[in-house]
Scaffold this motif. Structure first.
Motif, mmCIF file in Angstrom:
data_model
loop_
_atom_site.group_PDB
_atom_site.id
_atom_site.type_symbol
_atom_site.label_atom_id
_atom_site.label_comp_id
_atom_site.label_asym_id
_atom_site.label_seq_id
_atom_site.Cartn_x
_atom_site.Cartn_y
_atom_site.Cartn_z
ATOM 1 N N GLU A 161 111.986 -16.386 -34.949
ATOM 2 C CA GLU A 161 110.888 -15.483 -35.268
ATOM 3 C C GLU A 161 111.384 -14.058 -35.086
ATOM 4 O OE1 GLU A 161 107.298 -16.259 -33.178
ATOM 5 O OE2 GLU A 161 107.140 -18.353 -33.830
ATOM 6 N N GLY A 162 110.961 -13.177 -35.995
ATOM 7 C CA GLY A 162 111.405 -11.794 -35.916
ATOM 8 C C GLY A 162 112.760 -11.605 -36.569
ATOM 9 N N VAL A 163 113.319 -10.414 -36.409
ATOM 10 C CA VAL A 163 114.588 -10.049 -37.034
ATOM 11 C C VAL A 163 115.535 -9.527 -35.965
ATOM 12 C CG1 VAL A 163 115.716 -8.545 -38.715
ATOM 13 C CG2 VAL A 163 113.445 -9.465 -39.203
ATOM 14 N N VAL A 164 116.774 -10.040 -35.985
ATOM 15 C CA VAL A 164 117.786 -9.542 -35.057
ATOM 16 C C VAL A 164 118.140 -8.113 -35.481
ATOM 17 C CG1 VAL A 164 120.100 -9.873 -34.137
ATOM 18 C CG2 VAL A 164 118.694 -11.864 -34.696
ATOM 19 N N ASP A 165 117.931 -7.173 -34.577
ATOM 20 C CA ASP A 165 118.100 -5.753 -34.899
ATOM 21 C C ASP A 165 119.528 -5.292 -34.593
ATOM 22 O OD1 ASP A 165 117.600 -3.146 -35.574
ATOM 23 O OD2 ASP A 165 116.731 -2.616 -33.634
ATOM 24 N N TYR A 166 120.279 -4.976 -35.645
ATOM 25 C CA TYR A 166 121.614 -4.409 -35.458
ATOM 26 C C TYR A 166 122.014 -3.684 -36.731
ATOM 27 C CZ TYR A 166 123.479 -8.294 -38.234
ATOM 28 O OH TYR A 166 123.743 -9.192 -39.240
ATOM 29 N N ASP A 167 122.903 -2.726 -36.597
ATOM 30 C CA ASP A 167 123.383 -1.964 -37.749
ATOM 31 C C ASP A 167 124.563 -2.682 -38.393
ATOM 32 O OD1 ASP A 167 121.544 0.101 -37.340
ATOM 33 O OD2 ASP A 167 122.875 1.089 -35.892
ATOM 34 N N LEU A 168 124.578 -2.680 -39.718
ATOM 35 C CA LEU A 168 125.712 -3.243 -40.424
ATOM 36 C C LEU A 168 126.959 -2.406 -40.158
ATOM 37 C CD1 LEU A 168 124.126 -4.074 -43.899
ATOM 38 C CD2 LEU A 168 124.674 -5.664 -42.059
ATOM 39 N N GLY A 169 128.098 -3.062 -40.135
ATOM 40 C CA GLY A 169 129.345 -2.351 -39.942
ATOM 41 C C GLY A 169 129.902 -1.845 -41.257
ATOM 42 N N GLY A 237 127.989 -6.460 -38.132
ATOM 43 C CA GLY A 237 127.839 -5.241 -37.347
ATOM 44 C C GLY A 237 129.113 -4.635 -36.819
ATOM 45 N N LEU A 238 130.277 -5.156 -37.193
ATOM 46 C CA LEU A 238 131.545 -4.628 -36.682
ATOM 47 C C LEU A 238 132.141 -3.617 -37.658
ATOM 48 C CD1 LEU A 238 133.219 -7.913 -35.379
ATOM 49 C CD2 LEU A 238 132.008 -6.190 -34.046
ATOM 50 N N ASP A 239 132.672 -2.539 -37.114
ATOM 51 C CA ASP A 239 133.446 -1.593 -37.914
ATOM 52 C C ASP A 239 134.896 -2.070 -37.921
ATOM 53 O OD1 ASP A 239 131.305 0.111 -38.477
ATOM 54 O OD2 ASP A 239 131.555 1.174 -36.584
ATOM 55 N N VAL A 240 135.405 -2.316 -39.117
ATOM 56 C CA VAL A 240 136.707 -2.968 -39.265
ATOM 57 C C VAL A 240 137.731 -2.000 -39.851
ATOM 58 C CG1 VAL A 240 137.963 -4.898 -40.289
ATOM 59 C CG2 VAL A 240 135.535 -5.166 -39.676
ATOM 60 N N LEU A 241 138.896 -1.935 -39.219
ATOM 61 C CA LEU A 241 140.051 -1.251 -39.800
ATOM 62 C C LEU A 241 140.901 -2.323 -40.456
ATOM 63 C CD1 LEU A 241 141.911 1.163 -40.290
ATOM 64 C CD2 LEU A 241 142.991 0.676 -38.071
ATOM 65 N N SER A 262 129.698 -1.340 -46.983
ATOM 66 C CA SER A 262 130.214 0.021 -47.067
ATOM 67 C C SER A 262 131.698 0.046 -46.684
ATOM 68 C CB SER A 262 129.409 0.936 -46.131
ATOM 69 O OG SER A 262 129.974 2.229 -46.090
ATOM 70 N N TYR A 263 132.498 0.730 -47.500
ATOM 71 C CA TYR A 263 133.913 0.825 -47.171
ATOM 72 C C TYR A 263 134.499 2.111 -47.750
ATOM 73 C CZ TYR A 263 135.286 -0.365 -51.972
ATOM 74 O OH TYR A 263 135.491 -0.345 -53.324
ATOM 75 N N GLU A 264 135.631 2.519 -47.200
ATOM 76 C CA GLU A 264 136.392 3.627 -47.751
ATOM 77 C C GLU A 264 137.870 3.304 -47.637
ATOM 78 O OE1 GLU A 264 136.376 7.350 -45.709
ATOM 79 O OE2 GLU A 264 136.205 6.426 -43.710
ATOM 80 N N VAL A 265 138.635 3.802 -48.594
ATOM 81 C CA VAL A 265 140.085 3.643 -48.576
ATOM 82 C C VAL A 265 140.685 4.987 -48.175
ATOM 83 C CG1 VAL A 265 142.136 3.077 -49.912
ATOM 84 C CG2 VAL A 265 139.968 1.881 -50.383
ATOM 85 N N VAL A 266 141.479 4.989 -47.100
ATOM 86 C CA VAL A 266 142.034 6.248 -46.590
ATOM 87 C C VAL A 266 143.551 6.243 -46.755
ATOM 88 C CG1 VAL A 266 140.164 6.489 -44.931
ATOM 89 C CG2 VAL A 266 142.286 5.372 -44.233
ATOM 90 N N ASP A 267 144.078 7.434 -46.783
ATOM 91 C CA ASP A 267 145.530 7.618 -46.916
ATOM 92 C C ASP A 267 146.163 7.729 -45.530
ATOM 93 O OD1 ASP A 267 148.053 8.138 -47.796
ATOM 94 O OD2 ASP A 267 147.662 10.230 -48.297
ATOM 95 N N ALA A 268 147.134 6.878 -45.257
ATOM 96 C CA ALA A 268 147.849 6.945 -43.980
ATOM 97 C C ALA A 268 149.333 7.073 -44.218
ATOM 98 C CB ALA A 268 147.522 5.700 -43.135
ATOM 99 N N ALA A 269 149.678 7.790 -45.289
ATOM 100 C CA ALA A 269 151.096 7.907 -45.653
ATOM 101 C C ALA A 269 151.851 8.760 -44.659
ATOM 102 C CB ALA A 269 151.207 8.516 -47.049
ATOM 103 N N GLU A 270 153.102 8.401 -44.457
ATOM 104 C CA GLU A 270 153.996 9.168 -43.598
ATOM 105 C C GLU A 270 154.320 10.481 -44.306
ATOM 106 O OE1 GLU A 270 155.534 10.089 -40.469
ATOM 107 O OE2 GLU A 270 155.925 7.940 -40.421
#
Length: 271
Positions: A161-169, A237-241, A262-270
């Motif tokens: 009953e009810g909704v588990v309250d948590y933010d999506l990761g 609810g986990l933020d994933v690298l 939700s996702y983003e692609v980031v640059d980690a070039a040397e």
């Protein structure tokens, strides 16, 4: 419950043993035609050969089966139409059972945050991507324990009953070049280390990605990350690298996009 009888009446093939047997015999004839051995049909559905003969006579009279000589039968168009209609009824009944009946008694697994007893009402929360259940009904979401459990053990819960309250990761994805294009050497380890500190979970896909993580002194939580596993972690609810070899990244972003994660692609070039 009063509604059960009304629901069953919608599925005529289940209303009587006679209809169910006629259905089974028609299926067996359709599989074996034109040469039909009544004894084989009897053995297949668990009735006597004489009963099969009687049912066949009835099916012929109704126009569902045609006889073309001794031991040769064929299901008519009318018989096929009857089979199709009853199969659709059964399909609807199966859907009803799986979604409306079994779905109502679905059991989830959680970690017991306190000692729990079977039948006890519990509060359900999400922590680190895993459901936790604690005694009492003080939270936004409650359930009923279906097993005994000590704190830290797994426990079955149902009747939510009810909704588990948590933010999506969300997912931060780093594309690590294929080895022929520089591999882990092309990635800035300090950038990877900084990103890892800001995320709940580090997942890698591909050898180059694993080496890039270890070069940054980051031991991944998931070494063989599949696209579905990364998506599920974020929806819990986990933020994933995610460090993924370039050839594998598109499979992950496609999965995340399809799952509205939700996702983003980031640059980690040397540099």
């Amino acid at each position: 419950m009063p509604g059960n009888a009304e629901t069953t009446e919608e599925f005529g093939v289940l209303q009587s043993k006679r209809n169910a047997t006629r259905y089974q015999i028609l299926v067996e004839i359709a599989e074996r035609q034109p040469a039909v051995n009544q004894r084989e049909i009897a053995d297949a559905i668990g009735i006597t050969a004489q009963a099969v003969s009687d049912y066949l006579r009835d099916l012929i009279e109704q126009g569902y089966v045609e006889k073309h000589g001794r031991g040769r039968y064929e299901v008519t168009k009318e018989g096929v139409d009857w089979l199709i209609s009853k199969t659709e009824e059964l399909r609807g009944f199966i859907t009803h059972v799986s979604e409306d009946v079994i779905g109502q008694v679905e059991i989830e697994t959680a970690i017991a945050a306190t000692d729990l007893s079977e039948g006890e009402t519990v509060t359900v929360t999400m922590r680190e991507g895993i459901l936790h259940a604690m005694a009492g009904d003080t939270g936004d979401a409650t359930a009923v324990a279906v097993t005994d459990a000590e704190a830290g053990e797994d426990v079955g819960i149902t009747d939510f009953e009810g909704v588990v309250d948590y933010d999506l990761g969300s997912v931060t994805a780093v594309s690590v070049p294929h080895v022929r294009d520089g591999g882990s050497h092309a990635v800035d380890p300090d950038r990877i280390a900084g990103l890892a500190d800001d995320h709940d979970l580090v997942a890698v896909a591909g050898v180059e990605a694993l080496v890039a993580a270890r070069t940054a002194d980051v031991e991944p939580d998931v070494r063989f990350a599949t696209a579905s596993a990364v998506r599920e972690a974020a929806t819990r609810g986990l933020d994933v690298l995610l460090l993924a070899t370039a050839t594998r990244l598109s499979a992950h972003t496609d999965e995340l996009r399809d799952g509205n994660v939700s996702y983003e692609v980031v640059d980690a070039a040397e540099e």
